[in-house]
Every structure is written in C-alpha cells, then in structure tokens.
Design a protein around this motif. Structure first.
Motif, PDB file in Angstrom:
ATOM      1  N   ALA A  54       1.014  -1.274  -0.116  1.00 37.89           N
ATOM      2  CA  ALA A  54       0.013  -0.060   0.129  1.00 37.89           C
ATOM      3  C   ALA A  54       0.851   1.344  -0.103  1.00 37.89           C
ATOM      4  O   ALA A  54       1.839   1.193   0.626  1.00 37.89           O
ATOM      5  CB  ALA A  54      -0.981   0.101   1.115  1.00 37.89           C
ATOM      6  N   PRO A  55       0.385   2.221  -0.813  1.00 37.78           N
ATOM      7  CA  PRO A  55      -0.740   2.306  -1.664  1.00 37.78           C
ATOM      8  C   PRO A  55      -0.255   1.595  -3.021  1.00 37.78           C
ATOM      9  O   PRO A  55       0.764   1.303  -3.317  1.00 37.78           O
ATOM     10  CB  PRO A  55      -0.876   3.796  -1.682  1.00 37.78           C
ATOM     11  CG  PRO A  55       0.439   4.225  -1.885  1.00 37.78           C
ATOM     12  CD  PRO A  55       1.457   3.682  -0.761  1.00 37.78           C
ATOM     13  N   ALA A  56      -1.253   1.487  -3.935  1.00 38.76           N
ATOM     14  CA  ALA A  56      -1.343   0.923  -5.254  1.00 38.76           C
ATOM     15  C   ALA A  56      -0.463   2.209  -6.025  1.00 38.76           C
ATOM     16  O   ALA A  56      -1.173   3.362  -5.859  1.00 38.76           O
ATOM     17  CB  ALA A  56      -2.452   0.731  -5.848  1.00 38.76           C
ATOM     18  N   PHE A  66       3.206  -0.468  -3.322  1.00 36.34           N
ATOM     19  CA  PHE A  66       4.270   0.032  -2.774  1.00 36.34           C
ATOM     20  C   PHE A  66       4.600  -0.728  -1.406  1.00 36.34           C
ATOM     21  O   PHE A  66       3.839  -0.693  -0.638  1.00 36.34           O
ATOM     22  CB  PHE A  66       4.073   1.568  -2.446  1.00 36.34           C
ATOM     23  CG  PHE A  66       5.369   2.332  -1.969  1.00 36.34           C
ATOM     24  CD1 PHE A  66       6.217   2.617  -2.729  1.00 36.34           C
ATOM     25  CD2 PHE A  66       5.713   2.540  -0.693  1.00 36.34           C
ATOM     26  CE1 PHE A  66       7.317   3.541  -2.522  1.00 36.34           C
ATOM     27  CE2 PHE A  66       6.782   3.185  -0.118  1.00 36.34           C
ATOM     28  CZ  PHE A  66       7.609   3.819  -1.166  1.00 36.34           C
ATOM     29  N   ILE A  67       5.903  -1.080  -1.255  1.00 39.27           N
ATOM     30  CA  ILE A  67       6.291  -1.759   0.100  1.00 39.27           C
ATOM     31  C   ILE A  67       6.933  -1.194   0.974  1.00 39.27           C
ATOM     32  O   ILE A  67       6.715  -1.254   2.166  1.00 39.27           O
ATOM     33  CB  ILE A  67       7.245  -3.136  -0.358  1.00 39.27           C
ATOM     34  CG1 ILE A  67       6.357  -3.977  -1.489  1.00 39.27           C
ATOM     35  CG2 ILE A  67       7.370  -3.990   0.932  1.00 39.27           C
ATOM     36  CD1 ILE A  67       5.023  -4.607  -0.908  1.00 39.27           C
ATOM     37  N   GLY A  68       7.921  -0.234   0.588  1.00 35.82           N
ATOM     38  CA  GLY A  68       8.377   0.560   1.473  1.00 35.82           C
ATOM     39  C   GLY A  68       9.796   1.191   1.118  1.00 35.82           C
ATOM     40  O   GLY A  68      10.048   1.138  -0.255  1.00 35.82           O
ATOM     41  N   VAL A 114       3.526   9.558 -12.595  1.00 30.19           N
ATOM     42  CA  VAL A 114       3.104   8.547 -11.539  1.00 30.19           C
ATOM     43  C   VAL A 114       1.842   9.047 -10.976  1.00 30.19           C
ATOM     44  O   VAL A 114       1.364  10.313 -11.036  1.00 30.19           O
ATOM     45  CB  VAL A 114       4.339   8.556 -10.229  1.00 30.19           C
ATOM     46  CG1 VAL A 114       5.900   8.055 -10.817  1.00 30.19           C
ATOM     47  CG2 VAL A 114       4.351   9.912  -9.624  1.00 30.19           C
ATOM     48  N   GLY A 115       1.262   8.245  -9.976  1.00 29.68           N
ATOM     49  CA  GLY A 115       0.089   8.613  -9.376  1.00 29.68           C
ATOM     50  C   GLY A 115      -0.530   7.195  -8.595  1.00 29.68           C
ATOM     51  O   GLY A 115      -0.025   6.126  -8.736  1.00 29.68           O
ATOM     52  N   THR A 116      -1.936   7.351  -8.236  1.00 28.56           N
ATOM     53  CA  THR A 116      -2.485   6.277  -7.683  1.00 28.56           C
ATOM     54  C   THR A 116      -3.403   5.668  -8.947  1.00 28.56           C
ATOM     55  O   THR A 116      -3.329   6.286  -9.948  1.00 28.56           O
ATOM     56  CB  THR A 116      -3.233   6.657  -6.470  1.00 28.56           C
ATOM     57  OG1 THR A 116      -4.376   7.497  -6.769  1.00 28.56           O
ATOM     58  CG2 THR A 116      -2.364   7.160  -5.231  1.00 28.56           C
TER      59      THR A 116
END
Length: 298
Positions: free
Chosen positions: A37-39, A107-109, A53-55
């Motif tokens: 999170a997030p996508a 997104f993992i980190g 980029v974006g969600t």
C-alpha cells in the motif's frame, strides 16, 4: 479487462455463475497477491509521451490526478491529509525507471531494513534492502489512445520484466501449480435459488461481517444469509475446491510472509483464465486479519 474489482470464486456462484467451476480447473496464469500500500501507477502517458506517477486515480474521468513532477504532487495532494502518500509519490518520481508502457504496483517501503509491513502482512527479506524503494508490480496497461481506454492484463515476464537497480527493488514472485488431472465436478442447479445482483451484494456484505467477527462460515450461518440449502452447498463446495487448489501452489521469488506471527504463502493468488480473472484468498486467515487491521476497522 478494465481495472475492476476482482471477485472471490465463492461469491461468483451467488448469482448463478456456474462457469466458476470450469475456471478453477482451467489452465491458468497464476500470480501471488502482494499486500502492499498504496497502489502506484506509473509509466509513459500515451497522449503526451511524458513519464508520470499516481495512484489508481490517474484513471479518474473528472479530476486530473496525474503527477509529472514533485511540484505536481504537492499541488494535487493536501499535506495534512495525504502526507504519507505524498512521500511515496515523490520517491516514485525520483527513483522509478522511465519505462515505456504503464504499470501498476504495490508500494512496500523504502530501503534500509529487511522487515516491512506496508499493510496487514509482514514481509521478511533475507537481507537488508539497500535500494531506495521497494515495489511489487502486478498489472500492465495497454492503450493506443488515452488512459481512460487502458486495458489491464497480468504483468508476466514475457509481457514486461523489471530488473533491480540501485534505486528500486522489485518483488516479482512466480507461482507454479502441482500437476493434477482432475475435472470440474458436475453440479446440478435445478433446485438452486440464486440471488439477484442486489441480493448478492447484501449477502456479500453479511458474509464479510461474519469473517470480520471471526464467525465460522457454517452451513447454518450461510443459510441465514442465503436462504437456500442448495446454494449453501455450492458455496461450501467452491470454498473446498479453492482451498485444495491453493494447497497445490508453490511460490518462488517472494520474501517470507507472516500474519500475526504465522508464516503463510501470501495474501492470496490471482488466476487468469479464458473465463476471466478471479482472486483466491483464504478468507478465514487473511481476510479476517485484513478486516481487523487498523486501516479498515472504520
């Protein structure tokens, strides 16, 4: 297919979609669902050739939420309510590769650790991640016109393969299925009272509430919701088939995954067949934890 919500196979039977049995036994492309999170959606905009980029809001028909620069991120997202998302999108603008095409990833980190919990599940990497950011790509979008016309397909190595670099670590697991030659069961539906779309929506909400409350999906509890013993039997049969199927899956290339300290294969799986795309999730295991995660309690 468009970027639509994926259904559980057991929920698909509620309105009489018998083809779900064929789908579960069909030759399929399998992928592991990653609980990030997030996508994030990124790539080259088909209309202007610029990297963005974006969600998932980049597909919004009414509001432009596409970000090309760091300034765009600050202009389109409020810092008070979207501080963590802003930081994610800025990292993505700074470090993601300028690819052709459009990809969606979880997104993992950021780098610097070997343990991450972006959402409900906790991921353990064998070593400390040295890259700036970590993402799990899963969907590739194709379009010859606009983003609104983009068609989604599973991201596979033959479609697009992303290579780790100094900035980005990609999680790209593969899933194999132990060979079997079982055939779909022959089911009778003449005595089944299926639900309307409206009734099915209400039933799904009630079933999710049982899962959230850690209540067993027993025949009795399901009958209280579905009102037809024969439909309950079909629902339970699909649950059994789904679980047996997931038990045959072997996952490669994924960090170890834990929920409440218990190691599991992952959030679930996505099956892409000629009948469509469905998700396979152990709802008693993952969905319960997900519903009771702080982000979803409200």
């Amino acid at each position: 297919m468009k970027n639509l919500h994926l259904e559980h196979p057991e929920d698909m039977i509620l309105e009489g979609n018998i083809k779900v049995f064929d789908a579960l036994y069909e030759t399929a492309h399998l992928s592991l669902k990653i609980d990030g999170a997030p996508a994030v959606v990124f790539g080259t905009h088909p209309e202007n050739g610029k990297f963005f980029v974006g969600t998932k809001s980049v597909f919004n028909k009414k509001k432009d939420m596409i970000c090309y620069t760091v300034e765009d991120v600050f202009r389109k997202y409020d810092r008070k309510t979207h501080d963590s998302l802003i930081r994610v999108l800025i990292n993505c603008i700074l470090y993601l590769p300028k690819i052709d095409g459009i990809i969606q990833a979880d997104f993992i980190g950021v780098g610097g650790s070997n343990i991450y919990r972006p959402n409900t599940l906790e991921y353990h990497f064998p070593d400390v991640v040295t890259q700036k950011i970590i993402l799990a790509p899963h969907t590739f979008y194709k379009t010859k016109t606009t983003l609104l016309d983009a068609v989604a397909q599973p991201l596979t190595p033959n479609v697009y393969y992303l290579t780790d670099n100094d900035n980005v670590k990609w999680i790209q697991p593969t899933v194999d299925k132990v060979f079997d030659d079982h055939k779909p069961p022959k089911v009778r539906t003449d005595n089944v009272t299926f639900l309307t779309a409206k009734e099915a929506k209400i039933a799904k909400t009630a079933i999710n509430q049982l899962i959230k409350n850690d209540v067993e999906l027993s025949d009795y509890n399901l009958f209280e919701i579905l009102g037809c013993n024969h439909l309950v039997n079909l629902y339970q049969l699909i649950l059994e088939i789904k679980q047996d199927l997931m038990d045959t899956f072997i996952v490669y290339g994924s960090p170890k995954c834990y929920v409440d300290g218990i190691e599991i294969k992952g959030e679930g799986f996505v099956m892409t067949t000629k009948y469509g795309i469905i998700k396979l999730v152990d709802r008693a295991e993952f969905a319960y934890a997900n519903f009771n995660n702080g982000r979803f309690k409200s």
